[in-house]
Design a protein around this motif. Structure first.
Motif, short mmCIF file in Angstrom:
data_model
loop_
_atom_site.label_atom_id
_atom_site.label_comp_id
_atom_site.label_asym_id
_atom_site.label_seq_id
_atom_site.Cartn_x
_atom_site.Cartn_y
_atom_site.Cartn_z
N TRP A 61 44.92 -15.72 64.29
CA TRP A 61 43.86 -15.30 63.36
C TRP A 61 42.58 -14.94 64.10
CZ3 TRP A 61 43.96 -13.67 58.51
CH2 TRP A 61 45.14 -13.91 57.79
N VAL A 62 42.24 -15.70 65.13
CA VAL A 62 41.05 -15.39 65.92
C VAL A 62 41.19 -14.01 66.56
CG1 VAL A 62 39.75 -16.03 68.01
CG2 VAL A 62 40.39 -17.79 66.33
N LEU A 63 42.34 -13.75 67.16
CA LEU A 63 42.57 -12.45 67.80
C LEU A 63 42.56 -11.32 66.77
CD1 LEU A 63 43.07 -11.22 70.62
CD2 LEU A 63 45.52 -11.28 70.07
N ALA A 64 43.19 -11.53 65.63
CA ALA A 64 43.23 -10.51 64.59
C ALA A 64 41.82 -10.21 64.06
CB ALA A 64 44.15 -10.95 63.45
N ILE A 65 41.04 -11.24 63.85
CA ILE A 65 39.66 -11.02 63.37
C ILE A 65 38.84 -10.29 64.44
CG2 ILE A 65 37.51 -12.22 62.78
CD1 ILE A 65 39.34 -14.33 61.36
N PHE A 66 39.01 -10.68 65.68
CA PHE A 66 38.32 -10.00 66.78
C PHE A 66 38.66 -8.52 66.78
CE2 PHE A 66 38.95 -8.33 71.11
CZ PHE A 66 37.64 -8.31 71.56
N TYR A 67 39.96 -8.19 66.75
CA TYR A 67 40.37 -6.78 66.77
C TYR A 67 39.93 -6.04 65.51
CZ TYR A 67 42.89 -6.44 71.15
OH TYR A 67 43.21 -6.37 72.49
N ALA A 68 39.92 -6.70 64.37
CA ALA A 68 39.47 -6.05 63.14
C ALA A 68 37.98 -5.70 63.23
CB ALA A 68 39.73 -6.95 61.93
N ILE A 69 37.18 -6.61 63.77
CA ILE A 69 35.74 -6.35 63.91
C ILE A 69 35.50 -5.22 64.90
CG2 ILE A 69 33.56 -7.32 64.77
CD1 ILE A 69 34.52 -10.03 63.55
N VAL A 70 36.14 -5.30 66.04
CA VAL A 70 35.94 -4.26 67.05
C VAL A 70 36.49 -2.91 66.56
CG1 VAL A 70 36.45 -3.56 69.43
CG2 VAL A 70 35.89 -5.93 68.93
N ALA A 84 45.56 -5.52 64.11
CA ALA A 84 45.10 -6.77 63.49
C ALA A 84 45.88 -7.05 62.21
CB ALA A 84 43.60 -6.68 63.20
N ALA A 85 46.06 -6.03 61.39
CA ALA A 85 46.82 -6.20 60.14
C ALA A 85 48.27 -6.57 60.44
CB ALA A 85 46.76 -4.92 59.30
N GLY A 86 48.85 -5.95 61.46
CA GLY A 86 50.23 -6.26 61.82
C GLY A 86 50.41 -7.68 62.31
N LEU A 87 49.41 -8.21 62.99
CA LEU A 87 49.50 -9.59 63.47
C LEU A 87 49.55 -10.59 62.33
CD1 LEU A 87 47.05 -9.96 66.52
CD2 LEU A 87 49.55 -9.94 66.55
N VAL A 88 48.75 -10.36 61.30
CA VAL A 88 48.62 -11.39 60.26
C VAL A 88 49.54 -11.20 59.07
CG1 VAL A 88 46.25 -11.93 60.90
CG2 VAL A 88 46.67 -10.21 59.13
#
Length: 132
Positions: A8-17, A54-58
């Motif tokens: 979730w941390v990585l997905a949120i990071f990639y979503a923001i960037v 990011a969407a694919g990760l979560v």
């Protein structure tokens, strides 16, 4: 549990960037290496790739899609490394030293960790941990 938290941390990071690539591309254009063709399109599509990754990760329904997203984000992080290196060189060449080594060295060290993390949280690899 820890793996899920980092996912979730990585997905949120990639979503923001990814959002920032689309909403404020000028900061990314500055560090784009000169040899990259169509830099505006590259910044746009990398933002789209980050959002999709990011969407694919979560997403919880399709484990293979999570793995594909992890591989895609790992490859993405590898491909943008030249832009990070250019930013490092440009910034350190400034008269005031830019953000300095305290910013750039950890960022350079973080890149391979981010690559591994995308593969690990997506379940693509368990290295260096062993399944029991």
């Amino acid at each position: 549990m820890f793996r899920t938290l980092l996912l979730w941390v990585l997905a949120i990071f990639y979503a923001i960037v990814g959002y920032l690539h689309l909403a404020a591309p000028s900061g990314f254009m500055v560090v784009m290496p000169d040899w990259v063709p169509y830099p505006g399109a590259v910044v746009f599509w990398t933002g789209v790739a980050e959002l999709l990754g990011a969407a694919g990760l979560v997403q919880p329904w399709w484990p293979q899609l999570r793995k594909a997203a992890g591989i895609g984000l790992a490859l993405y992080a590898l491909c943008v490394w030249p832009a990070n290196i250019k930013h490092f060189v440009m910034d350190m060449a400034r008269d005031d030293g830019g953000m300095g080594l305290i910013y750039h060295v950890p960022r350079m060290i973080a890149q391979p960790i981010i690559i591994w993390l995308a593969l690990w949280v997506s379940g693509t690899t368990n290295w260096p941990f062993r399944s029991r």
